[in-house]
Structure formats: C-alpha cells, structure tokens
Design a protein around this motif. Sequence first.
Motif, short mmCIF file in Angstrom:
data_model
loop_
_atom_site.label_atom_id
_atom_site.label_comp_id
_atom_site.label_asym_id
_atom_site.label_seq_id
_atom_site.Cartn_x
_atom_site.Cartn_y
_atom_site.Cartn_z
N LYS A 73 0.33 3.12 4.39
CA LYS A 73 1.68 3.46 3.92
C LYS A 73 2.30 2.28 3.18
O LYS A 73 2.89 2.45 2.11
N ASP A 98 9.85 5.34 0.65
CA ASP A 98 9.30 5.33 2.02
C ASP A 98 8.76 6.70 2.39
O ASP A 98 7.66 6.81 2.95
N GLU A 102 4.80 7.50 3.08
CA GLU A 102 4.36 8.02 4.37
C GLU A 102 3.60 9.34 4.21
O GLU A 102 2.56 9.57 4.82
N SER A 106 -0.68 10.11 4.74
CA SER A 106 -1.25 11.13 5.63
C SER A 106 -2.34 11.95 4.95
O SER A 106 -3.02 12.73 5.60
#
Length: 108
Positions: A73, A98, A102, A106
């Motif tokens: 990340k 952010d 993130e 994933s």
Amino acid sequence: MKWKLASLFIGASLLLAACGGGNDASNNNNDSGGSTASAAEDIFQQNCASCHGQDLSGGAGPNLQKVGSKYSKDDIKKIIENGRGSMPAGIIKGEDADKVAEWLASKK
C-alpha cells in the motif's frame, strides 16, 4: 522516422489529456453508505481508468489487476504521489490517494 515522431507526439498528447483530468472525485469525501472499496473504485474510475483501464487491464498505463502482489500500500501511494514513468505526480491526493492505494494493494 516522421511516423514514429508523430505517433510519439500524439500518444503523449492523449496520455496527458486523459490522465491530467480534474480532481472532481477527490473532493467527494462523503461516503453515503458505500464502502471504502467502493469509494476508492469510484476515485480510480474518475482519475485513473482512462490510462489503466476500467477493469485495471491497462492501456496507456500498465495493468494493475495484480499490482498488490508486487507493491505494498505504501509503495503504491508513493507512486500515486510522485508519479512514475509517463504517469504524472499528484493525480490523486490526500485521503483519496490512501483509499486508492489500499484498494489497489488488495488486488493480488
């Protein structure tokens, strides 16, 4: 040689026009019932999909479908903030960066 130069110029123009759009999605901080992933995907679609593809498959920018298996990340956020290659810096800023970092982390 002229064709190569013309192609390079046109490609660069399209890339800058597509990736240099407004930050309308970055100002939308109200998460009206949607999840963070949904908000991050919306931000991505508004600011990044024109180069990276709506399904993350790439195009003018690289394929991001499994970017989380290559970068953390924090690494992804640094790329978003500082740019890389032909990607300009700061397309997404702050909390939105952010969220997108993130969400992309994933993707494995």
